[in-house]
Each structure stands twice: as structure tokens, then as C-alpha cells.
Scaffold this active site. Structure first.
Site, PDB file in Angstrom:
ATOM      1  CG  ASP A  20      -1.964   1.216   1.177  1.00 49.46           C
ATOM      2  OD1 ASP A  20      -1.890   1.974   0.140  1.00 49.46           O
ATOM      3  OD2 ASP A  20      -2.491   1.379   2.236  1.00 49.46           O
ATOM      4  CG  ASP A  34      -4.056   4.644  -3.795  1.00 49.44           C
ATOM      5  OD1 ASP A  34      -3.132   4.227  -2.921  1.00 49.44           O
ATOM      6  OD2 ASP A  34      -5.267   4.240  -3.647  1.00 49.44           O
TER       7      ASP A  34
END
Length: 490
Positions: free
Chosen positions: A169, A370
Site C-alpha cells: 500500500d 495510489d
């Protein structure tokens, strides 16, 4: 001159405008920028559907970068300069496998909606107080039967190393795994890590400087406690520790990790999360001078037989990339922001005000790269102008009803190939990133329904999602504050 042209229909075209020479394929935008790439591309419909529907899960033994059986190999743990991990999308892993493409797509979009809702609450105008509540960690949200997490790596935890799948992440500043004794754990594919079996596990004391860096920390029996809460009520709670991680055959000692004894609704199949955000407790931040704050990843295109990669170290930064400044938002230091000045369709610049994509004085808006978001989100005014220009340029294609988060879809059943306009990001400083058609016109079922893979953001925040990132090497030079695109493909 840097030019990476389309190869077949899915390779990246990335150019640096300051290095341009005149070309026979050149077009000019309304802003006068020269763009020597095709204004249109032919998308092979049958190949796209086959790539999306004929996925097969990889066996764990073939995806493990480090396995328990390799513990007799001598690891390297001095003078770390670079190391590499295989990067796999969840659809390729047997523990999350579903052979129905429509159901995989539906599950992915549900995860995506949850993810974006959390990010926009945190980054898109929720106010400083709302941000401070969830300041430490990532708003990677699950709480669903499908679990969360889009891309996984396999690393060794402890001594001897125990192999674990971890979700990566880019918006998180913590590394954590589920730990025994586990009073509340979700199902994972590997045995839950037991600190008692690791010779290198060392608890962190409350007075440690490491504990001081954890905002949501506490103290119990002299040990540092951590808690990360997520947007849907999911959480991980446990003790902070120093542990050895084995990445490939590289041993990294004294990594601060969360040892989660209470974990709810998180990443089905995975043991935990490998944060590679911009904060000091992410893996990137902890490696610090050992790797020069540098890493690079390549998200492999859907339907290919290969895996992507996640590499750390200054030696992995490529020559010939198009570099743009890495922007920092003090309100959201975990996330990687870039400057975006505009969008293009078919070689024409979309009429959008340049300040649409800027970070405001209050830290709202901006453009985040992201790994956990699938579909790129754009502020509504920008999205509508962008979508309308794309629709105008594809007016000859038969339309289909909107589906899920997509409002612009096409019925391409029976077509062999279709001619579609290229789509471009105008990056601040001059580079123009042009996407292959497979990165923005994607099959959503097996019948030939394709949708324009962008969606409006409920706030001023823009998010460049992993579908648009597929197939392109993206590199981060944190020490010097740059993000690089290309030149390699995957």
C-alpha cells in the site's frame, strides 16, 4: 530523445516534451504542445476479453519470492543497496480466485468504492480534525467478504523466516502482520506468525523513540501498543516490535512492525500490510539511507503470464525515465502527490482549468498516485469534460448502459478491433503520459461490454489508479523528490 512507442496495442507511449523533435505522426494540442504519438489506436476486442477472462491463479510455490524451505540459504544483511520482490494482482492468487470475470469485476469495484470513500474522507476535504483521527496508517478499507488489497508480495518474517503474503500500500506508513496469540484474527492463507518461534523478535518498550513515532500508541506492561483504525470500522491492534524481514535472499534486520493480536475485516488471504508510503515507519522510510529512499514498481498488465515487480534501492532507478517533481502535502505525508496540468483525448487538450488539479492551501485536492485504488478518479468538472470529449471521439461506437461506477460503456460484441482515441495525462513540467487503450477501455463482462475506466471524485481529490498504471514502470526518488515514468514496461 525519449520516445517509447506503442508496441502492438498495449505498450506505453511516454515522451518528454522538452526533448521533442518533429515527427511525421506529430499532432498539436490546443495549448501548442507537440505530441509525436498516434492520436488513435486500434484495440483488439477479442484479445482484451480473453486476457480478462482467461486468467488462471498462480500456485503459491511459484509466487513465493522466499519460501520456508530456503532457510538453509545464507542471506545477505550487510550493505543493503537493492532488492526485488515479485508483485502479483489478487486475481492471480489461488486463495482469492473466482473464475467468473463478471463477479471478479463486481468485487473489485466494490473494494474500489470503499477505498476511494475512505481516501476522500481523509484527503478530500473532511477537515483537519477528521484527518487527525485516522492520522496513522492507511485507509485501505475492507470489512467485506471479498477482503481488500489489490497487489500482493511474498516475504519472510522472523528467524527462521516464515513466508507470508502481504498487501502493498503506497498510502500506508506501517508494516504489520497477524500474530499469535490471536484473540481475533481473520482467515489468511499461511499459518499466523508466532513471535515465540522467532529468534529475532524483540518487543519495543514504551520509552523507545520508535514508539514515540507512532501517533496512535499506548503502553501496557512496559510494551508499546499500536492501533490502526480504518474507514469502515476495521482495525488492527497489537504490540510494536523489531523483527527481521527476508526479501528475496536479503535479510533486513530491526524493522519496526506491528504484531496484530486483534484484527478485524482486513485483507482476506494476506497476513498483513507492507506500507510503502512517505512516512518514517513505512518500509521505505525505515530502510532510509540503506536504499536512499528509492523504490520502483511495475504493475503487470492483466491477462499476462508474468508477475510485476517491486524493487528497492537507488540502483533500480532507471535511466531515461521522464521525471516530475514529487509533491508533499503536509496534511497527508503518507501519500505521493504529483502535479497534473491537464488531460488529452485523441491528441487534443481537454478544456480544463489548470488549477483543477492543484493542492489547496488547506491541503485539499491534488493528484495522488495510489496502488490500492483501481480506477482513476477526477474532480467532477474535469471528469465530465474529459468523458464528453471521449464520447464525441467515439460517437461511431454502439453504446451500452452504464455499469457499476462507470457511466460511459460500449457494446462491442461482434467487433474484432475498434479504433479509439488515445488518452493522455499532461504532467507538470512538460512530460505527457499517454495510455494504451487497454488501460482505459476495459471489458466488464464476457459478452463484449467495455467501459471508459475513469470515474468522478466526490471532492477535489484526483487519484491515479492501478488500472491506468498497469504496464509502466513507476519510480520514486524520495531523497531528491521526484517520480519517474518509464522507460521500461512490464
Amino acid at each position: 530523445m525519449l520516445i517509447i512507442t506503442f508496441l502492438q496495442s498495449f505498450l506505453l507511449c511516454l515522451i518528454l516534451t522538452s526533448q521533442l523533435a518533429k515527427s511525421s505522426t506529430e499532432t498539436t494540442t490546443s495549448a501548442g504542445h507537440s505530441i509525436p504519438f498516434p492520436s488513435y489506436e486500434h484495440l483488439n476486442i477479442k484479445e482484451s476479453i480473453a486476457a480478462a477472462t482467461n486468467l488462471r491463479p498462480a500456485a503459491a510455490s511459484t509466487t513465493a519470492q522466499y519460501t520456508d524451505q530456503e532457510s538453509n540459504l545464507k542471506p545477505t544483511h550487510h550493505n543493503i543497496s537493492s532488492f526485488k520482490l515479485n508483485l502479483l494482482h489478487r486475481d492471480k492468487l489461488s486463495f482469492s480466485w473466482n473464475n467468473n470475470h463478471g463477479r471478479r469485476f463486481e468485487a473489485r469495484m466494490k473494494r474500489d468504492v470503499k477505498r476511494v470513500a475512505s481516501l476522500t474522507r481523509r484527503l478530500g476535504g473532511g477537515g483537519a480534525a477528521a484527518y487527525e483521527v485516522a492520522d496513522f496508517g492507511s485507509d485501505v478499507v475492507s470489512g467485506m467478504e471479498q477482503g481488500s488489497g489489490e497487489y500482493f508480495v511474498r516475504i519472510g518474517v522472523g528467524s527462521p523466516a516464515r513466508s507470508q503474503y502481504m498487501v502493498i500500500d503506497s498510502g500506508s506508513d506501517i508494516v504489520w502482520v497477524q500474530c499469535q496469540p490471536c484473540s481475533q484474527c481473520y482467515h489468511q492463507s499461511d499459518p499466523v506468525f508466532d513471535p515465540a518461534d522467532s529468534a529475532s523478535f524483540s518487543g519495543v518498550s514504551c520509552g523507545s523513540s520508535v514508539c514515540d513515532r507512532v501517533e496512535n500508541s499506548g503502553c501496557h506492561a512496559g510494551r508499546c501498543k499500536y492501533e490502526v483504525s480504518y474507514g469502515d470500522g476495521s482495525y488492527t491492534k497489537g504490540t510494536l516490535a523489531l523483527e527481521t524481514l527476508t526479501i528475496g535472499r536479503t535479510m533486513v534486520q530491526n524493522v519496526a512492525i506491528g504484531c496484530g493480536h486483534m484484527n478485524r475485516g482486513m485483507f482476506v488471504g494476506a497476513a498483513g500490510l507492507l506500507g510503502i508510503g512517505g512516512g518514517s515507519l513505512s518500509l521505505v522510510g525505515q530502510l532510509g539511507g540503506q536504499t536512499g529512499g528509492a523504490f520502483s514498481y511495475c504493475l503487470v498488465s492483466r491477462g499476462t503470464g508474468s508477475s510485476g515487480s517491486l524493487e528497492f534501492g537507488r540502483s533500480v532507478l532507471p535511466d531515461g525515465a521522464a521525471w516530475v517533481p514529487l509533491l508533499r502535502n503536509p496534511r497527508a505525508p503518507s501519500f505521493y502527490y504529483i502535479g497534473l496540468s491537464g488531460l488529452g483525448v485523441g491528441g487534443m487538450r481537454v478544456p480544463i482549468a489548470e488549477n483543477t488539479f492543484q493542492i489547496t492551501a488547506l491541503g485539499d485536492g491534488g493528484v495522488v498516485i495510489d496502488t490500492g485504488t483501481a480506477v482513476t478518479r477526477l474532480p467532477t468538472t474535469a471528469y465530465v469534460a474529459f468523458r464528453d470529449m471521449f464520447m464525441t471521439e467515439t460517437a461511431n461506437l454502439p453504446r451500452a448502459p452504464g455499469l457499476s461506477i462507470f457511466d460511459t460503456c460500449y457494446d462491442l460484441n461482434g467487433f474484432v478491433t475498434v479504433r479509439v482515441p488515445t488518452v493522455s495525462f499532461f504532467l507538470s513540467g512538460g512530460p505527457i503520459l499517454t495510455l494504451p487503450a487497454r488501460n482505459f477501455l476495459i471489458p466488464v463482462d464476457e459478452r463484449g461490454t467495455f467501459c471508459f475506466a475513469f470515474a468522478p471524485s466526490p471532492t477535489g481529490l484526483s487519484i491515479i489508479g492501478n488500472i491506468q498504471q498497469e504496464g509502466i514502470q513507476i519510480s520514486f526518488d524520495g531523497a531528491n523528490g521526484y517520480v519517474g515514468f518509464g522507460p521500461n514496461i512490464c
